[in-house]
Design an enzyme around this catalytic site. Structure first.
Site, PDB file in Angstrom:
ATOM      1  N   ALA A 293      35.109  36.296   1.986  1.00 38.39           N
ATOM      2  CA  ALA A 293      33.910  35.989   1.188  1.00 38.39           C
ATOM      3  C   ALA A 293      34.293  35.359  -0.142  1.00 38.39           C
ATOM      4  O   ALA A 293      35.263  35.766  -0.781  1.00 38.39           O
ATOM      5  CB  ALA A 293      33.116  37.265   0.940  1.00 38.39           C
TER       6      ALA A 293
ATOM      7  N   ASP B 258       8.087  -1.817  10.930  1.00 37.40           N
ATOM      8  CA  ASP B 258       7.274  -0.682  10.445  1.00 37.40           C
ATOM      9  C   ASP B 258       6.480  -0.020  11.561  1.00 37.40           C
ATOM     10  O   ASP B 258       5.536   0.710  11.304  1.00 37.40           O
ATOM     11  CB  ASP B 258       6.332  -1.150   9.328  1.00 37.40           C
ATOM     12  CG  ASP B 258       5.332  -2.203   9.789  1.00 37.40           C
ATOM     13  OD1 ASP B 258       5.422  -2.652  10.947  1.00 37.40           O
ATOM     14  OD2 ASP B 258       4.458  -2.587   8.984  1.00 37.40           O
TER      15      ASP B 258
ATOM     16  N   SER C  14      43.255  38.774  -2.222  1.00 34.63           N
ATOM     17  CA  SER C  14      41.914  38.568  -2.783  1.00 34.63           C
ATOM     18  C   SER C  14      42.005  38.137  -4.239  1.00 34.63           C
ATOM     19  O   SER C  14      42.854  38.624  -4.981  1.00 34.63           O
ATOM     20  CB  SER C  14      41.125  39.882  -2.727  1.00 34.63           C
ATOM     21  OG  SER C  14      40.969  40.265  -1.398  1.00 34.63           O
TER      22      SER C  14
ATOM     23  N   ARG D 229       0.813  -1.221   0.000  1.00 33.19           N
ATOM     24  CA  ARG D 229       0.000   0.000   0.000  1.00 33.19           C
ATOM     25  C   ARG D 229       0.852   1.281   0.000  1.00 33.19           C
ATOM     26  O   ARG D 229       0.333   2.385  -0.138  1.00 33.19           O
ATOM     27  CB  ARG D 229      -0.956  -0.008   1.198  1.00 33.19           C
ATOM     28  CG  ARG D 229      -2.120  -0.996   0.970  1.00 33.19           C
ATOM     29  CD  ARG D 229      -3.220  -0.773   1.957  1.00 33.19           C
ATOM     30  NE  ARG D 229      -2.883  -1.259   3.282  1.00 33.19           N
ATOM     31  CZ  ARG D 229      -3.355  -0.730   4.413  1.00 33.19           C
ATOM     32  NH1 ARG D 229      -4.157   0.315   4.383  1.00 33.19           N
ATOM     33  NH2 ARG D 229      -3.019  -1.242   5.574  1.00 33.19           N
TER      34      ARG D 229
ATOM     35  N   ASN E  94       1.516   1.961   6.880  1.00 31.84           N
ATOM     36  CA  ASN E  94       1.136   1.137   5.728  1.00 31.84           C
ATOM     37  C   ASN E  94       0.993   1.941   4.450  1.00 31.84           C
ATOM     38  O   ASN E  94       1.047   1.383   3.367  1.00 31.84           O
ATOM     39  CB  ASN E  94      -0.182   0.419   6.018  1.00 31.84           C
ATOM     40  CG  ASN E  94      -0.067  -0.483   7.235  1.00 31.84           C
ATOM     41  OD1 ASN E  94       0.688  -1.447   7.228  1.00 31.84           O
ATOM     42  ND2 ASN E  94      -0.769  -0.143   8.302  1.00 31.84           N
TER      43      ASN E  94
ATOM     44  N   GLY F   7      -5.598  -7.813  15.148  1.00 34.13           N
ATOM     45  CA  GLY F   7      -5.897  -9.035  15.878  1.00 34.13           C
ATOM     46  C   GLY F   7      -6.454  -8.666  17.252  1.00 34.13           C
ATOM     47  O   GLY F   7      -6.041  -7.676  17.856  1.00 34.13           O
TER      48      GLY F   7
HETATM   49  C1  UD1 Z   1      -0.313  -8.415  12.537  1.00 32.97           C
HETATM   50  C2  UD1 Z   1      -0.865  -9.346  13.609  1.00 32.97           C
HETATM   51  C3  UD1 Z   1      -2.098  -8.706  14.214  1.00 32.97           C
HETATM   52  C4  UD1 Z   1      -1.786  -7.346  14.760  1.00 32.97           C
HETATM   53  C5  UD1 Z   1      -1.130  -6.465  13.681  1.00 32.97           C
HETATM   54  C6  UD1 Z   1      -0.622  -5.184  14.286  1.00 32.97           C
HETATM   55  C7  UD1 Z   1      -0.314 -11.642  12.990  1.00 32.97           C
HETATM   56  C8  UD1 Z   1      -0.819 -12.884  12.382  1.00 32.97           C
HETATM   57  N1  UD1 Z   1      -1.173 -10.619  13.027  1.00 32.97           N
HETATM   58  O1  UD1 Z   1      -1.264  -8.360  11.498  1.00 32.97           O
HETATM   59  O2  UD1 Z   1      -2.610  -9.520  15.261  1.00 32.97           O
HETATM   60  O3  UD1 Z   1      -2.949  -6.729  15.265  1.00 32.97           O
HETATM   61  O4  UD1 Z   1      -0.031  -7.141  13.085  1.00 32.97           O
HETATM   62  O5  UD1 Z   1      -0.186  -4.340  13.282  1.00 32.97           O
HETATM   63  O6  UD1 Z   1       0.809 -11.606  13.445  1.00 32.97           O
HETATM   64  N2  UD1 Z   1       6.056  -9.792   8.213  1.00 32.97           N
HETATM   65  C9  UD1 Z   1       7.165 -10.515   7.810  1.00 32.97           C
HETATM   66  N3  UD1 Z   1       6.976 -11.697   7.167  1.00 32.97           N
HETATM   67  C10 UD1 Z   1       5.751 -12.201   6.904  1.00 32.97           C
HETATM   68  C11 UD1 Z   1       4.617 -11.449   7.319  1.00 32.97           C
HETATM   69  C12 UD1 Z   1       4.816 -10.242   7.976  1.00 32.97           C
HETATM   70  O7  UD1 Z   1       8.298 -10.110   8.034  1.00 32.97           O
HETATM   71  O8  UD1 Z   1       5.675 -13.282   6.314  1.00 32.97           O
HETATM   72  C13 UD1 Z   1       6.253  -8.512   8.907  1.00 32.97           C
HETATM   73  C14 UD1 Z   1       5.739  -7.317   8.117  1.00 32.97           C
HETATM   74  O9  UD1 Z   1       6.762  -6.771   7.317  1.00 32.97           O
HETATM   75  C15 UD1 Z   1       5.287  -6.376   9.209  1.00 32.97           C
HETATM   76  C16 UD1 Z   1       4.884  -7.297  10.339  1.00 32.97           C
HETATM   77  O10 UD1 Z   1       5.512  -8.529  10.088  1.00 32.97           O
HETATM   78  O11 UD1 Z   1       6.347  -5.570   9.682  1.00 32.97           O
HETATM   79  C17 UD1 Z   1       3.368  -7.471  10.440  1.00 32.97           C
HETATM   80  O12 UD1 Z   1       2.891  -8.029   9.257  1.00 32.97           O
HETATM   81  P1  UD1 Z   1       1.498  -7.604   8.647  1.00 32.97           P
HETATM   82  O13 UD1 Z   1       1.258  -8.379   7.426  1.00 32.97           O
HETATM   83  O14 UD1 Z   1       1.403  -6.137   8.562  1.00 32.97           O
HETATM   84  O15 UD1 Z   1       0.516  -8.143   9.795  1.00 32.97           O
HETATM   85  P2  UD1 Z   1      -0.976  -7.761  10.027  1.00 32.97           P
HETATM   86  O16 UD1 Z   1      -1.826  -8.520   9.100  1.00 32.97           O
HETATM   87  O17 UD1 Z   1      -1.123  -6.288  10.062  1.00 32.97           O
HETATM   88 CA    CA Z   2       0.337  -4.267   9.402  1.00 30.63          CA
END
Ligand code: UD1
Ligand code: CA
Length: 447
Positions: free
Chosen positions: A363, A108, A406, A18, A227, A141
């Site tokens: 200068a 992030d 100068s 996004r 995001n 979550g």
């Molecule tokens: C996640 C949580 C959710 C919480 C939310 C808070 C899980 C399953 N869900 O959801 O409960 O409320 O964050 O923002 O954990 N990332 C990886 N590898 C992956 C997936 C994600 O490194 O395979 C990293 C992303 O870059 C990010 C973070 O993990 O920094 C969270 O991933 P994201 O996909 O944003 O999780 P949410 O669906 O928002």
């Molecule tokens: Ca997220």
């Protein structure tokens, strides 16, 4: 295991689609520093024994940035983003032999406070989750709490109506002992609405084993994740508002706070004064009592007590200003050390130079430090006087108490106490200007 034994896992593999960007999300800058730098800095306050960053999208660039931000951190590749649980599973082998507390952070999520992390790390439960009461719980979550205990985390996509009404949400930050986390993460499945390995499922697994799980809460503002570009801009505004307030709380005068921009690591001493429209890039320290006049840009530099900078000055990386140095308008300084009392008042470029105490730079002086291939140094001694519009063709040295005339182009070293003139001798022709002008008028038929 000692109590202070903590390891960090920073999740940073996501694409951040996004953001609509070719740059991995965690490399977008906030307060002049990539987002992941904020997570690393927050985590560093726990004095971790080890730090592992999980990279995926744009991994080479993330790896390079992490090496710069935190040379002790290691990066592990998560080739496919199969979920937060899968991400943690990639990091755990790097922590082999570590049996202390593991804290999982998101790359992030830049605003988690040091005190919050400390409270999380110190909590005795087997699994500790950082939660917050969301004004609008949206797609977070949900934390299902029974009595004093966290029972499970339910992802929005998997939640029924009743669970979606819960306002206590998961920030994503979690703590558990390494051994337990290895066991739990090893048992995660992906039988859920997203088909992902959810890290959040470790809570239910732990509870089923009779382990304890708990929630530590923080203010929602700390858990703000980024995001979109709009969220990045809002986060920047929030970051700047805090940085301005913190500077003023520390005794810095900001003439117009809303126009002063700070970096994550800006350090400004008490009783320093900062004028309107000043931008601090990363790596700036300003000592007590220094004054930064309006419209200056500073990055990677040090300004000592009593110095004045600007208006309209640019200090680039490696600019080191000694006490009481004066840098005036339209002056650029890069990778140069100016000793105490140096004056560079106007329209000057100093690059790759050292300038001795009390020397005056006239200068329009330029250190010609680049010959098209390499950079070369200019060394100027103490109490020297560089005449206006001197070109110092580096490598070159001007001695102590020496002067340049100068308009000189200085290509050879100038000994101590010497005067160097490197310009054409003046020729004066009496009356010639008037005669020339008359001839021109006649030629144009004007007289
Ligand atoms: C996640 C949580 C959710 C919480 C939310 C808070 C899980 C399953 N869900 O959801 O409960 O409320 O964050 O923002 O954990 N990332 C990886 N590898 C992956 C997936 C994600 O490194 O395979 C990293 C992303 O870059 C990010 C973070 O993990 O920094 C969270 O991933 P994201 O996909 O944003 O999780 P949410 O669906 O928002
Ligand atoms: Ca997220």
């Amino acid at each position: 295991m000692t109590e202070s034994s903590v390891a960090l896992i920073v999740l940073a593999a996501g694409q951040g689609s996004r953001m609509q960007s070719d740059l991995p999300k965690v490399l977008h800058r906030l307060g002049g520093v990539p987002l992941v730098g904020h997570a690393l800095a927050a985590g560093r306050t726990l004095d971790p024994a080890q730090v592992v960053v999980v990279a995926g999208h744009g991994a080479p660039a993330v790896t390079k940035a992490v090496a710069r931000l935190d040379p002790d951190a290691r990066v592990v590749l998560q080739p496919e983003q199969l979920g937060t649980g899968h991400a943690v599973a990639q990091a755990l082998p790097l922590l082999e032999g570590f049996d202390g507390r593991v804290i999982v952070l998101y790359g992030d999520t830049p605003f988690i406070a040091a005190e919050t992390l400390a409270a999380l790390a110190a909590h005795p439960a087997d699994v500790v989750v950082l939660g917050f009461e969301a004004a609008d719980p949206g797609r977070y979550g949900r934390l299902v709490v029974k009595g004093d205990s966290l029972d499970r985390i339910v992802e929005y996509k998997d939640a029924d109506e009743a669970t979606r009404r819960i306002a206590l949400c998961n920030s994503g930050v979690m703590a558990a002992d390494a051994g337990l986390l290895r066991d739990l993460v090893g048992r995660l499945g992906n039988d859920n609405a997203a088909g992902e390995y959810y890290l959040t499922d470790v809570v239910a697994l732990a509870r089923a084993d009779g382990r304890s799980a708990a929630v530590v809460t923080c203010d929602e503002s700390e858990t703000l994740g980024i995001n979109t570009r709009a969220e990045l801009a809002a986060a920047e505004a929030a970051f700047q508002a805090r940085a301005r307030q913190a500077a003023m709380d520390d005794g810095v005068t900001l003439a117009d706070p809303a126009t002063v921009w700070f970096a994550q690591d800006t350090v400004i001493g008490r009783d320093a004064v900062v004028g309107q429209n000043v931008v601090f890039g990363p790596g700036v320290t300003v000592e007590s009592g220094a004054e930064i006049l309006p419209f200056c840009h500073l990055e990677g530099c040090h300004v000592s007590a009593g110095a004045t900078v600007g208006p309209f000055a640019r200090l680039r990386p490696g600019a080191e200003l000694g006490g009481d140095v004066h840098v005036g308008n339209f002056v650029e300084i890069k990778n140069s050390v100016l000793a105490e009392g140096v004056k560079v008042g106007h329209l000057t470029y100093l690059g790759d130079a050292t300038v001795g105490e009390r020397t005056n730079i006239g200068a329009g002086t330029v250190t010609c430090n680049y010959d098209g291939v390499g950079k070369h140094r200019t060394d100027i001694g103490a109490d020297a006087f560089i005449g206006s519009d001197t070109m110092l063709v580096a490598p070159v040295r001007v001695g102590a108490r020496a002067m340049t005339g100068s308009g000189s182009v200085i290509t050879a070293d100038v000994p101590d106490n010497a005067l160097a003139l490197g310009r054409a001798r003046q020729v004066t022709k009496p009356g010639l200007a008037a005669r020339l002008m008359q001839a021109l008028r006649v030629a144009k038929g004007k007289q």
